[in-house]
Write an enzyme that holds these catalytic residues in place. Structure first.
Site, mmCIF file in Angstrom:
data_model
loop_
_atom_site.group_PDB
_atom_site.id
_atom_site.type_symbol
_atom_site.label_atom_id
_atom_site.label_comp_id
_atom_site.label_asym_id
_atom_site.label_seq_id
_atom_site.Cartn_x
_atom_site.Cartn_y
_atom_site.Cartn_z
ATOM 1 N N HIS A 99 13.458 17.608 -40.779
ATOM 2 C CA HIS A 99 13.567 16.146 -40.861
ATOM 3 C C HIS A 99 12.179 15.546 -40.941
ATOM 4 O O HIS A 99 11.233 16.063 -40.363
ATOM 5 C CB HIS A 99 14.349 15.577 -39.681
ATOM 6 C CG HIS A 99 13.867 16.031 -38.344
ATOM 7 N ND1 HIS A 99 14.187 17.262 -37.813
ATOM 8 C CD2 HIS A 99 13.082 15.430 -37.429
ATOM 9 C CE1 HIS A 99 13.630 17.399 -36.624
ATOM 10 N NE2 HIS A 99 12.933 16.298 -36.372
ATOM 11 N N HIS A 101 10.085 12.154 -40.108
ATOM 12 C CA HIS A 101 10.095 10.886 -39.369
ATOM 13 C C HIS A 101 9.320 9.834 -40.158
ATOM 14 O O HIS A 101 8.208 10.099 -40.638
ATOM 15 C CB HIS A 101 9.352 11.035 -38.036
ATOM 16 C CG HIS A 101 10.002 11.931 -37.039
ATOM 17 N ND1 HIS A 101 10.834 11.458 -36.055
ATOM 18 C CD2 HIS A 101 9.919 13.275 -36.843
ATOM 19 C CE1 HIS A 101 11.238 12.465 -35.290
ATOM 20 N NE2 HIS A 101 10.696 13.587 -35.745
HETATM 21 P P1 5GP Z 1 11.960 16.163 -33.467
HETATM 22 O O1 5GP Z 1 11.436 16.044 -32.071
HETATM 23 O O2 5GP Z 1 12.882 17.354 -33.614
HETATM 24 O O3 5GP Z 1 10.905 16.095 -34.525
HETATM 25 O O4 5GP Z 1 12.832 14.861 -33.685
HETATM 26 C C1 5GP Z 1 14.210 14.792 -33.504
HETATM 27 C C2 5GP Z 1 14.602 13.331 -33.620
HETATM 28 O O5 5GP Z 1 15.990 13.263 -33.807
HETATM 29 C C3 5GP Z 1 14.282 12.519 -32.354
HETATM 30 O O6 5GP Z 1 13.454 11.417 -32.702
HETATM 31 C C4 5GP Z 1 15.649 12.102 -31.845
HETATM 32 O O7 5GP Z 1 15.662 10.796 -31.295
HETATM 33 C C5 5GP Z 1 16.512 12.201 -33.089
HETATM 34 N N1 5GP Z 1 17.886 12.539 -32.817
HETATM 35 C C6 5GP Z 1 18.341 13.542 -32.037
HETATM 36 N N2 5GP Z 1 19.685 13.582 -32.028
HETATM 37 C C7 5GP Z 1 20.090 12.561 -32.834
HETATM 38 C C8 5GP Z 1 21.383 12.084 -33.217
HETATM 39 O O8 5GP Z 1 22.431 12.588 -32.819
HETATM 40 N N3 5GP Z 1 21.414 11.017 -34.059
HETATM 41 C C9 5GP Z 1 20.281 10.425 -34.522
HETATM 42 N N4 5GP Z 1 20.431 9.401 -35.347
HETATM 43 N N5 5GP Z 1 19.045 10.849 -34.181
HETATM 44 C C10 5GP Z 1 18.958 11.901 -33.343
#
Ligand code: 5GP
Ligand code: ZN
Length: 138
Positions: A99, A101
């Site tokens: 993903h 951001h």
């Molecule tokens: P990472 O730390 O893996 O780079 O970011 C994961 C992101 O996914 C976090 O910013 C978190 O808030 C978001 N996230 C996690 N679970 C969900 C979800 O069920 N729905 C949405 N819309 N965002 C999510």
């Protein structure tokens, strides 16, 4: 991927606030925004880390970043935007599905990265550059 939350979001099996989608990627609002307008862009297919994506898939995903970043920034009236993509738990990756951001930024918003810049040794830089170039050829 059966247990992947972003695969389930892509498939519409769990709800999300969608911004944009095409046949191969989806943008939706982050459920835990670190700034107003924090948006995520994912490939619909499951890849855990960026290097697992075929170049064509990565290029397709990346092609959406400039217009999406501009739209996110304009929509919330931000001055700047961070584009961030974490790989591996040590980098901050919590969801094991690639993903990107898109994080709107304002002056004095208090966000930021620790950026402990050090003075580089030119010899070490050369060694690292040639190690990276060699790995690129493997
Ligand atoms: P990472 O730390 O893996 O780079 O970011 C994961 C992101 O996914 C976090 O910013 C978190 O808030 C978001 N996230 C996690 N679970 C969900 C979800 O069920 N729905 C949405 N819309 N965002 C999510
Ligand atoms: Zn997945």
């Amino acid at each position: 991927m059966a247990d992947c939350i972003f695969c389930k979001i892509a498939a519409g099996e769990i709800p999300s606030t969608r911004v944009f989608e095409d046949e191969r990627c989806l943008a939706f609002m982050d459920i835990g925004p670190i700034s107003p307008g924090h948006t995520l862009l994912i490939p619909k297919a499951h890849y855990e880390r960026i290097h697992e994506m075929p170049a064509r898939e990565a290029a397709h995903l990346a092609s959406h970043i400039p217009p999406l970043a501009d739209a996110v920034r304009k929509a919330v009236g931000a001055e700047g935007i961070n584009v961030l993509q974490n790989n591996g738990a040590c980098s901050g990756q919590e969801v094991s599905h690639v993903h990107v951001h898109l994080i709107p930024r304002w002056p004095g918003d208090g966000l930021g990265f620790r950026w402990p810049a050090k003075k580089a040794d030119p010899e070490v830089l050369k060694e690292q550059a040639s190690a990276i170039a060699k790995a690129l050829g493997e």
